[in-house]
Design an enzyme around this catalytic site. Structure first.
Site, mmCIF file in Angstrom:
data_model
loop_
_atom_site.group_PDB
_atom_site.id
_atom_site.type_symbol
_atom_site.label_atom_id
_atom_site.label_comp_id
_atom_site.label_asym_id
_atom_site.label_seq_id
_atom_site.Cartn_x
_atom_site.Cartn_y
_atom_site.Cartn_z
ATOM 1 N N LYS A 196 -15.663 -3.275 -12.147
ATOM 2 C CA LYS A 196 -14.589 -2.660 -12.957
ATOM 3 C C LYS A 196 -14.521 -3.202 -14.394
ATOM 4 O O LYS A 196 -13.440 -3.370 -14.948
ATOM 5 C CB LYS A 196 -13.220 -2.831 -12.282
ATOM 6 C CG LYS A 196 -13.194 -2.384 -10.829
ATOM 7 C CD LYS A 196 -11.865 -2.707 -10.179
ATOM 8 C CE LYS A 196 -11.963 -2.660 -8.677
ATOM 9 N NZ LYS A 196 -10.761 -3.033 -7.973
ATOM 10 N N ASP A 231 -6.311 -5.156 -0.942
ATOM 11 C CA ASP A 231 -5.240 -4.154 -0.827
ATOM 12 C C ASP A 231 -5.157 -3.521 0.564
ATOM 13 O O ASP A 231 -4.083 -3.145 1.021
ATOM 14 C CB ASP A 231 -5.376 -3.078 -1.907
ATOM 15 C CG ASP A 231 -6.738 -2.397 -1.902
ATOM 16 O OD1 ASP A 231 -7.630 -2.831 -1.148
ATOM 17 O OD2 ASP A 231 -6.925 -1.440 -2.674
#
Length: 500
Positions: A196, A231
């Site tokens: 990312k 997550d």
């Protein structure tokens, strides 16, 4: 003389009309030939995307087999089946003040959650979002973690009346770190690689909790990281906090993953002492699942070959939000190139990878207007295709349906694979059927209604009406935030002191 001229003129006019009609017929035949070619491309794609129930059962079985292989040994399967060291999921009894740090991209969030036990639940929650300056994403480890610790300290300083930790106790933090990590305990893990847009070489191979702790100590922030999670595990924790029947969590968003609760004794590669709870949360990393039973097309193979990680994350590339719109674009491009679907020239924007995003696709798929106005606007605004007929727009909607349906049905097959592994996919003789709840989160599941309803109906189709009554899909929101704070609470260093 006048009559002869008139006759000649009439004959000439008739001949011209006949020629014009012939040209028109030829054009229509050419057009209908091209239309037939476009429909043949669509039909071929639809056939190759087919997910009949027999194929879905094969996919579910393959998922279960890969789960077993991944639990048996490291590297034994395309599924990593990572041991998370989370052996205490929240029960609802947790009390006190807990923090969470959610670092997963160019922004991070800091959260404060006050828990009031069984009767009061989540009493209050506050959060703040902070942007990471671009130079810190490629700088040094020290600079990045110093910046994060300073933001955390600033947020802690805003604690109001009644929201302080119990006297004599250290503040505790759940750290959601959404980058590839080799977990070494519930509160430590070494960074495998950045993704990312981050590239800070001196952190790779280091314990990210150690780096954060050093930065917090440097500025006198007395806070301890009690849980390092991702997550998906946070989503599982959030689901379990509200419902003790939650056994698994699935993220269907830009990417996709699944985590579930396994019996510790069913993990041959686990060599440590068995946890008191007898359970261990497994992070499947199911986006990397692949099987010869997956219905892959030439478009999926080309997308994979041109991706940053060829041969990896094949399941993710056919079911997640990052890729669905791109698959639609690739099929439309083939129809434009080989069947002049949008006219004689191929629209230049149609050649731009990832220009058609899944939210655009979803908007077109959900268009209920009689003239498919939304489809028309999206094609015009995104792909710069100004003139489309209703017939063409209907084809675009059909294509969106094919791609979304395949993804949704395969997601359901993946969930059935997990249920099979846990023995919850069928009725047991004489046993009372237990409820099994799967917590789901992610923008694809939450905002793409056609996708989520197709997934739910396929799940019912696969396991049968009777069992389906005991299998529930529940939305569990903000696993990376609230979920991490709940895991900090359930793994608190003071937990045993509170237990009777």
């Amino acid at each position: 003389m006048g009559k002869k001229v008139a006759v000649v003129l009439c004959v000439a006019a008739a001949a011209a009309a006949a020629t014009g009609a012939a040209i028109l017929v030829r054009r229509q035949m050419k057009r209908s030939g091209k239309w037939a070619k476009a429909m043949a491309i669509l039909k071929d794609f639809e056939n190759k995307c087919g997910t009949p129930i027999v194929k879905l059962r094969q996919v579910a079985d393959a998922m279960t087999v890969e789960m077993h292989a991944g639990l048996a040994s490291e590297g034994g399967s395309k599924l990593k089946m990572i041991i998370s060291y989370v052996d205490n999921l929240p029960t609802g009894d947790e009390q006190g003040l807990f923090y969470a740090l959610d670092l997963g991209g160019t922004n991070f969030r800091v959260l404060r959650v006050q828990l009031g036990g069984k009767k009061k639940g989540v009493v209050s929650q506050e959060f703040e979002e902070v942007s990471i300056p671009p130079h810190l994403m490629i700088g040094s480890s020290e600079a990045l973690f110093d910046f994060i610790a300073a933001a955390l300290a600033k947020f802690v300083a805003t604690e109001g009346e009644g929201s302080h930790p119990y006297p004599g106790r250290q503040r505790e933090l759940g750290f959601t770190f959404s980058f590839p990590v080799r977990q070494t305990s519930i509160s430590s893990g070494t960074l495998i690689k950045w993704t990312k847009g981050f590239s800070i070489e001196d952190v790779v191979g280091e314990d990210v909790v150690g780096e954060l702790t050093k930065a917090m100590e440097k500025i006198g922030l007395h806070m301890r990281v009690t849980a390092l999670v991702n997550d998906t595990i946070g989503t599982l924790a959030g689901g379990r906090y509200y419902n003790p029947d939650v056994i698994a969590a699935v993220i269907l968003g830009t990417g996709t993953n699944a985590a579930y609760v396994e019996r510790a004794q069913a993990i041959p590669k686990w060599h440590g002492p068995l946890p008191k709870s007898g359970e261990m949360v497994i992070n499947m990393e199911w986006g990397n699942f692949r099987s010869s039973h997956l219905p892959l097309t030439e478009h999926d193979e080309a997308l994979d070959a041109e991706s940053l990680n060829p041969g990896e994350q094949i399941f993710e590339k056919i079911i997640s939000g990052m890729y669905l719109g791109e698959i639609v674009r690739r099929v439309l491009l083939k129809m434009a190139e080989e069947a002049s679907f949008f006219g004689d020239n191929v629209p230049p924007k149609l050649r731009v990878p990832f220009i058609l995003r899944t939210p655009h696709m979803s908007a077109m798929h959900h268009d209920t207007s009689s003239d498919l106005k939304v489809v028309s606007n999206k094609l015009r605004d995104i792909l710069e295709i100004p003139n489309t007929t209703l017939k063409m727009r209907k084809v675009v909607v059909e294509l969106c349906d094919i791609v979304a349906t395949r993804g949704a049905r395969l997601s359901a097959a993946g969930i059935v694979g997990i249920l099979k592994k846990l023995g919850r996919d069928s009725a047991r003789e004489g046993a009372e059927q237990q409820k099994s709840v799967v917590a789901l989160d992610g923008g694809l599941f939450e905002h793409y209604a056609e996708f989520s309803s197709s997934m739910k109906s396929t799940l019912k189709e696969l396991i049968g009406e009777e069992i389906a009554q005991n299998i529930l899909i529940e939305h569990s929101n903000d696993g990376s935030g609230i979920g991490a704070a709940l895991l900090a609470a359930s793994h608190s260093q003071y937990r045993e002191a509170e237990e009777p």
